[in-house]
Design a protein around this motif. Sequence first.
Motif, PDB file in Angstrom:
ATOM      1  N   LYS A  44     -70.132 -29.106 -74.450  1.00 46.05           N
ATOM      2  CA  LYS A  44     -71.602 -29.112 -74.460  1.00 46.05           C
ATOM      3  C   LYS A  44     -72.173 -30.514 -74.639  1.00 46.05           C
ATOM      4  CE  LYS A  44     -72.136 -26.530 -78.028  1.00 46.05           C
ATOM      5  NZ  LYS A  44     -70.704 -26.505 -78.361  1.00 46.05           N
ATOM      6  N   SER A  45     -71.734 -31.198 -75.676  1.00 43.79           N
ATOM      7  CA  SER A  45     -72.315 -32.500 -75.995  1.00 43.79           C
ATOM      8  C   SER A  45     -72.031 -33.532 -74.906  1.00 43.79           C
ATOM      9  CB  SER A  45     -71.784 -33.006 -77.345  1.00 43.79           C
ATOM     10  OG  SER A  45     -72.232 -32.184 -78.402  1.00 43.79           O
ATOM     11  N   THR A  46     -70.833 -33.496 -74.366  1.00 38.11           N
ATOM     12  CA  THR A  46     -70.479 -34.430 -73.295  1.00 38.11           C
ATOM     13  C   THR A  46     -71.359 -34.218 -72.071  1.00 38.11           C
ATOM     14  OG1 THR A  46     -68.178 -34.542 -74.043  1.00 38.11           O
ATOM     15  CG2 THR A  46     -68.630 -35.192 -71.766  1.00 38.11           C
ATOM     16  N   ILE A  47     -71.512 -32.961 -71.673  1.00 37.61           N
ATOM     17  CA  ILE A  47     -72.325 -32.635 -70.496  1.00 37.61           C
ATOM     18  C   ILE A  47     -73.794 -32.947 -70.760  1.00 37.61           C
ATOM     19  CG2 ILE A  47     -73.084 -30.768 -68.977  1.00 37.61           C
ATOM     20  CD1 ILE A  47     -70.321 -29.446 -69.581  1.00 37.61           C
ATOM     21  N   ALA A  48     -74.268 -32.584 -71.952  1.00 37.28           N
ATOM     22  CA  ALA A  48     -75.670 -32.849 -72.300  1.00 37.28           C
ATOM     23  C   ALA A  48     -75.968 -34.336 -72.268  1.00 37.28           C
ATOM     24  CB  ALA A  48     -75.984 -32.265 -73.677  1.00 37.28           C
ATOM     25  N   ASN A  49     -75.043 -35.140 -72.790  1.00 37.08           N
ATOM     26  CA  ASN A  49     -75.231 -36.587 -72.809  1.00 37.08           C
ATOM     27  C   ASN A  49     -75.270 -37.161 -71.395  1.00 37.08           C
ATOM     28  OD1 ASN A  49     -75.328 -39.171 -74.332  1.00 37.08           O
ATOM     29  ND2 ASN A  49     -73.353 -39.517 -73.331  1.00 37.08           N
ATOM     30  N   LEU A  50     -74.372 -36.701 -70.544  1.00 33.45           N
ATOM     31  CA  LEU A  50     -74.354 -37.160 -69.153  1.00 33.45           C
ATOM     32  C   LEU A  50     -75.617 -36.719 -68.418  1.00 33.45           C
ATOM     33  CD1 LEU A  50     -70.640 -36.459 -68.140  1.00 33.45           C
ATOM     34  CD2 LEU A  50     -71.727 -38.704 -68.415  1.00 33.45           C
ATOM     35  N   LEU A  51     -76.076 -35.510 -68.701  1.00 37.57           N
ATOM     36  CA  LEU A  51     -77.294 -35.014 -68.062  1.00 37.57           C
ATOM     37  C   LEU A  51     -78.496 -35.852 -68.469  1.00 37.57           C
ATOM     38  CD1 LEU A  51     -78.865 -32.945 -66.375  1.00 37.57           C
ATOM     39  CD2 LEU A  51     -79.019 -31.525 -68.455  1.00 37.57           C
ATOM     40  N   GLU A  52     -78.613 -36.155 -69.761  1.00 39.18           N
ATOM     41  CA  GLU A  52     -79.752 -36.964 -70.189  1.00 39.18           C
ATOM     42  C   GLU A  52     -79.719 -38.334 -69.521  1.00 39.18           C
ATOM     43  OE1 GLU A  52     -82.373 -38.163 -74.048  1.00 39.18           O
ATOM     44  OE2 GLU A  52     -80.211 -38.368 -74.253  1.00 39.18           O
ATOM     45  N   LYS A  53     -78.551 -38.934 -69.454  1.00 39.99           N
ATOM     46  CA  LYS A  53     -78.447 -40.248 -68.805  1.00 39.99           C
ATOM     47  C   LYS A  53     -78.871 -40.159 -67.343  1.00 39.99           C
ATOM     48  CE  LYS A  53     -75.434 -44.261 -68.287  1.00 39.99           C
ATOM     49  NZ  LYS A  53     -75.879 -44.553 -66.913  1.00 39.99           N
ATOM     50  N   ARG A  54     -78.459 -39.108 -66.671  1.00 37.92           N
ATOM     51  CA  ARG A  54     -78.827 -38.919 -65.262  1.00 37.92           C
ATOM     52  C   ARG A  54     -80.348 -38.777 -65.121  1.00 37.92           C
ATOM     53  NH1 ARG A  54     -76.044 -36.248 -60.982  1.00 37.92           N
ATOM     54  NH2 ARG A  54     -77.394 -36.266 -59.150  1.00 37.92           N
ATOM     55  N   THR A 181     -65.785 -25.100 -67.656  1.00 42.33           N
ATOM     56  CA  THR A 181     -65.232 -26.459 -67.714  1.00 42.33           C
ATOM     57  C   THR A 181     -63.726 -26.493 -67.477  1.00 42.33           C
ATOM     58  OG1 THR A 181     -64.952 -26.389 -70.126  1.00 42.33           O
ATOM     59  CG2 THR A 181     -67.058 -27.213 -69.275  1.00 42.33           C
ATOM     60  N   CYS A 182     -63.110 -25.321 -67.302  1.00 41.81           N
ATOM     61  CA  CYS A 182     -61.713 -25.308 -66.880  1.00 41.81           C
ATOM     62  C   CYS A 182     -61.608 -25.560 -65.381  1.00 41.81           C
ATOM     63  CB  CYS A 182     -61.063 -23.969 -67.222  1.00 41.81           C
ATOM     64  SG  CYS A 182     -60.833 -23.693 -68.991  1.00 41.81           S
ATOM     65  N   LEU A 183     -62.704 -25.316 -64.678  1.00 39.41           N
ATOM     66  CA  LEU A 183     -62.738 -25.490 -63.227  1.00 39.41           C
ATOM     67  C   LEU A 183     -63.527 -26.719 -62.803  1.00 39.41           C
ATOM     68  CD1 LEU A 183     -63.421 -21.777 -62.170  1.00 39.41           C
ATOM     69  CD2 LEU A 183     -61.209 -22.953 -62.324  1.00 39.41           C
ATOM     70  N   LEU A 184     -64.480 -27.137 -63.651  1.00 34.74           N
ATOM     71  CA  LEU A 184     -65.374 -28.234 -63.302  1.00 34.74           C
ATOM     72  C   LEU A 184     -65.264 -29.365 -64.330  1.00 34.74           C
ATOM     73  CD1 LEU A 184     -68.570 -26.101 -62.542  1.00 34.74           C
ATOM     74  CD2 LEU A 184     -67.076 -27.165 -60.832  1.00 34.74           C
ATOM     75  N   SER A 185     -65.315 -30.586 -63.855  1.00 39.34           N
ATOM     76  CA  SER A 185     -65.388 -31.732 -64.766  1.00 39.34           C
ATOM     77  C   SER A 185     -66.797 -31.819 -65.339  1.00 39.34           C
ATOM     78  CB  SER A 185     -65.064 -33.026 -64.008  1.00 39.34           C
ATOM     79  OG  SER A 185     -66.099 -33.317 -63.074  1.00 39.34           O
ATOM     80  N   ALA A 186     -66.983 -32.642 -66.354  1.00 35.23           N
ATOM     81  CA  ALA A 186     -68.316 -32.810 -66.937  1.00 35.23           C
ATOM     82  C   ALA A 186     -69.299 -33.326 -65.892  1.00 35.23           C
ATOM     83  CB  ALA A 186     -68.248 -33.767 -68.129  1.00 35.23           C
ATOM     84  N   GLU A 187     -68.848 -34.260 -65.070  1.00 35.28           N
ATOM     85  CA  GLU A 187     -69.714 -34.807 -64.024  1.00 35.28           C
ATOM     86  C   GLU A 187     -70.089 -33.747 -62.999  1.00 35.28           C
ATOM     87  OE1 GLU A 187     -66.900 -36.117 -65.082  1.00 35.28           O
ATOM     88  OE2 GLU A 187     -67.532 -38.007 -66.026  1.00 35.28           O
ATOM     89  N   GLU A 188     -69.151 -32.889 -62.653  1.00 40.85           N
ATOM     90  CA  GLU A 188     -69.435 -31.800 -61.703  1.00 40.85           C
ATOM     91  C   GLU A 188     -70.393 -30.788 -62.308  1.00 40.85           C
ATOM     92  OE1 GLU A 188     -65.309 -31.677 -59.078  1.00 40.85           O
ATOM     93  OE2 GLU A 188     -65.371 -30.693 -61.050  1.00 40.85           O
ATOM     94  N   CYS A 189     -70.279 -30.554 -63.607  1.00 39.61           N
ATOM     95  CA  CYS A 189     -71.218 -29.653 -64.290  1.00 39.61           C
ATOM     96  C   CYS A 189     -72.643 -30.201 -64.215  1.00 39.61           C
ATOM     97  CB  CYS A 189     -70.809 -29.470 -65.751  1.00 39.61           C
ATOM     98  SG  CYS A 189     -69.353 -28.424 -65.998  1.00 39.61           S
ATOM     99  N   VAL A 190     -72.782 -31.501 -64.446  1.00 38.88           N
ATOM    100  CA  VAL A 190     -74.100 -32.126 -64.371  1.00 38.88           C
ATOM    101  C   VAL A 190     -74.671 -31.992 -62.972  1.00 38.88           C
ATOM    102  CG1 VAL A 190     -75.329 -34.334 -64.473  1.00 38.88           C
ATOM    103  CG2 VAL A 190     -73.712 -33.721 -66.277  1.00 38.88           C
ATOM    104  N   GLU A 191     -73.841 -32.170 -61.973  1.00 36.01           N
ATOM    105  CA  GLU A 191     -74.308 -32.030 -60.591  1.00 36.01           C
ATOM    106  C   GLU A 191     -74.783 -30.608 -60.319  1.00 36.01           C
ATOM    107  OE1 GLU A 191     -75.609 -33.146 -57.066  1.00 36.01           O
ATOM    108  OE2 GLU A 191     -74.752 -34.508 -58.554  1.00 36.01           O
ATOM    109  N   LYS A 192     -74.079 -29.621 -60.838  1.00 42.98           N
ATOM    110  CA  LYS A 192     -74.496 -28.221 -60.689  1.00 42.98           C
ATOM    111  C   LYS A 192     -75.857 -27.998 -61.345  1.00 42.98           C
ATOM    112  CE  LYS A 192     -70.885 -26.114 -58.721  1.00 42.98           C
ATOM    113  NZ  LYS A 192     -70.983 -25.319 -57.470  1.00 42.98           N
ATOM    114  N   ILE A 193     -76.054 -28.602 -62.515  1.00 39.45           N
ATOM    115  CA  ILE A 193     -77.326 -28.451 -63.226  1.00 39.45           C
ATOM    116  C   ILE A 193     -78.455 -29.090 -62.430  1.00 39.45           C
ATOM    117  CG2 ILE A 193     -78.600 -29.037 -65.329  1.00 39.45           C
ATOM    118  CD1 ILE A 193     -75.831 -29.030 -66.771  1.00 39.45           C
TER     119      ILE A 193
END
Length: 205
Positions: A44-54, A181-193
């Motif tokens: 959660k925190s990793t993806i949230a942080n990457l999303l905010e930066k994006r 997140t077993c199928l998607l990297s954190a960066e891929e999750c952000v792209e989906k969002i």
Amino acid sequence: MQFALRRSTNIRWQQLSIDKAARAQQKKQVPVCIWFTGLSGSGKSTIANLLEKRLYDSGKHTYLLDGDNVRHGLNRDLGFTEADRVENIRRIAEVAKLMVDAGLIVIASFISPFQAERQMARELFSKDEFIEIFIDTPLAECEKRDVKGLYAKARRGELKNFTGIDSAYERPEHPELTLDTCLLSAEECVEKIIQHFSALQLVNK
């Protein structure tokens, strides 16, 4: 006995000249609360942080509320009993509501294990202002990662009321988005969002 200075019966809502719509227009964005939920170690925190930066890099006005960070200040008086977890989410939901009212895109990253409290948070917002994202990472994978060593402590009985071990996690019933997140990297999750929000016209891709 009545305590006049402590009772909410002595207050009323103060009408203000600047409202949410005006603040959002000033920032040229749609204010929204993006609520991440999932087990500890789910990402959660990793993806949230990457999303905010994006979002920040694209010129959006954001704020990230992170579970651990908030417990260093606003919620440092709360423990991890069920009652304290409920109050933790209640306070965060109210803070997130204020920030959305300020015209911000708020990213909230919390285990938030109970469906009733997530629903309580949702009901504080207008329709389409609350977007629940379930980071669906299996318990076994979260334990395998165990970056903070918390699952090991919980398994040894050194950490009580730990979600997934001796405290329940209630899976979201109808999240707006589920990410594995077993199928998607954190960066891929952000792209989906981002793709999801672009479809809703909440952000520009």
